[in-house]
Write an enzyme that holds these catalytic residues in place. Sequence first.
Site, PDB file in Angstrom:
ATOM      1  N   LYS A  34      15.249  -6.938  -2.816  1.00 31.82           N
ATOM      2  CA  LYS A  34      15.017  -5.584  -3.307  1.00 31.82           C
ATOM      3  C   LYS A  34      15.992  -5.258  -4.448  1.00 31.82           C
ATOM      4  O   LYS A  34      17.052  -5.888  -4.564  1.00 31.82           O
ATOM      5  CB  LYS A  34      15.234  -4.569  -2.174  1.00 31.82           C
ATOM      6  CG  LYS A  34      14.166  -4.586  -1.096  1.00 31.82           C
ATOM      7  CD  LYS A  34      14.487  -3.565  -0.022  1.00 31.82           C
ATOM      8  CE  LYS A  34      13.420  -3.532   1.057  1.00 31.82           C
ATOM      9  NZ  LYS A  34      12.142  -2.974   0.573  1.00 31.82           N
ATOM     10  N   ARG A  65       4.769  -6.052   8.465  1.00 30.11           N
ATOM     11  CA  ARG A  65       3.457  -6.413   9.011  1.00 30.11           C
ATOM     12  C   ARG A  65       3.485  -7.754   9.738  1.00 30.11           C
ATOM     13  O   ARG A  65       2.663  -8.006  10.610  1.00 30.11           O
ATOM     14  CB  ARG A  65       2.421  -6.408   7.893  1.00 30.11           C
ATOM     15  CG  ARG A  65       2.603  -7.450   6.819  1.00 30.11           C
ATOM     16  CD  ARG A  65       1.944  -7.074   5.507  1.00 30.11           C
ATOM     17  NE  ARG A  65       2.649  -5.990   4.842  1.00 30.11           N
ATOM     18  CZ  ARG A  65       2.240  -5.423   3.708  1.00 30.11           C
ATOM     19  NH1 ARG A  65       1.151  -5.857   3.104  1.00 30.11           N
ATOM     20  NH2 ARG A  65       2.933  -4.440   3.165  1.00 30.11           N
TER      21      ARG A  65
END
Length: 502
Positions: A283, A357
């Site tokens: 990130k 997920r």
Amino acid sequence: MEFNVKISKVEKQRNTSAIVVAIFESQKLSSTAEELDKISHGYLTSLLSDGLIEGKIGQSLLLYHIPNIPSKRILLIGCGKKRETDIEKYRKIIHETIRKLNDIGSIEAVLFLLEPDMSEDKIYWSIRQAIEAIHEVLYDFDQFKIHKTKTTCALRKITFNISSEREQAIGTQAIQHGLAIAKGIKIAKDLGNMPPNICNASYLTSLTNHLAKTYKKYINTYTVDEQEMNVLGMNAYIAVGSGSKNQSIMSVIEYKGHPDTDTNPIVLIGKGVTFDSGGISLKPEKNMHHMKYDMCGAASVYAVMNILADLQIPLNVIGILASCENMPGSSAYRPGDILTTMSGQTVEVLNTDAEGRLILCEALTYVKRFNPEIVIDIATLTGACVIALGDHMSGLLSNDDLLANELLIASEQTNDHVWRLPITKEYQKQIDSNFADIANIGEGQAGAITAACFLARFTKKYHWAHLDVAGTAWDSKKNTGATGRPVSLLSQFLLNRSNLKE
């Protein structure tokens, strides 16, 4: 803080530190204010005519020694336009009330904010929302500070005035629910605000063990560690945590409150990535410290399990804390890897920052063994949901219209808003992979929807809903910190399910 309800007359409040009375816009008096005005021979109307308070939300006026009134202090609080006060405005009124009472050092107060013509439902919500709002305005997370900056609250007791005996039971129930939910919201906030060097998967497991000891009659817990995950074939879950020195652990909390303990349970799954660096797909540096909040889904599930036990809600509920840490270590999983999930479906990893997920799909497969009535997962899943809905509403996606509608109703009741987004075949095509059954990201558009489409491929055997709380679980602006959402929504959903309060 102590809360209670009481039938009383404003003119008989002799030993009360302060009483709080509503004034509406255009200088309209509430029923209690009218009574005060009558007893004091027009004292209030004379003040209003001088323009000292107009009744707008946020305004207040502290009065001392009103003629013929034994109470020493009366706080007039602006409540906006009569009949137009919604939950959000009402909570602002309560916030202002508590701040003012704290400023004047009031130890106790009687709130005359309930009108005699209120419905039973309105009385319940007014009292419950007031308790939640009071705890909200007094919340502070300072356990890591040597010098505590917040002034200790002087308030010790709040009494809600009611008009009749029939309202006594309603008010008592509202206090019970409000205190339990406010406590749960604080638990979720505290967990979200904990630093990631302390709050890891093992820490969350220690909390669930403590919960089981506290509520032995209702709660049992166990864990699924990496060794067992390997046996079960939860390779996607293992992969996400493979770059971290901290072990990945899935904590299972079983709450049995239903008279029939064999009744099919409701399952809540919380994403618990205790720190998300993005892994190899690192990130940006800016605001990466906010990624400690990537476990707020798990925090909300843990909080709700506390509320269930506190209120002894007659349901069977299983809470899953799907916890791990996503780090770019030498053993971290990579873009291009193909993982075989517990379901047998294969996933091509295109971005290691789409990790939530991958752990959720394994948890969604694992819970089939419980033969669940419904399954709801809660996750700070996608930045795309923040782009779509901002920080006002959580995203709701579901394969069942009735379940989605129940969640929408609970969200309206609690002002913990959600907005339903679609899951259709057109979006499903965006996560097809050239080399595996599924890709872990889509083509760049509708990211919140394609993430839910990914999860939907693991939920075909039961009724399921997904809450994307990436924009609502924490405040990234001036007042940075966890919000406790969607604890209120989930709690109300379960209360509605149990028929304790509709």
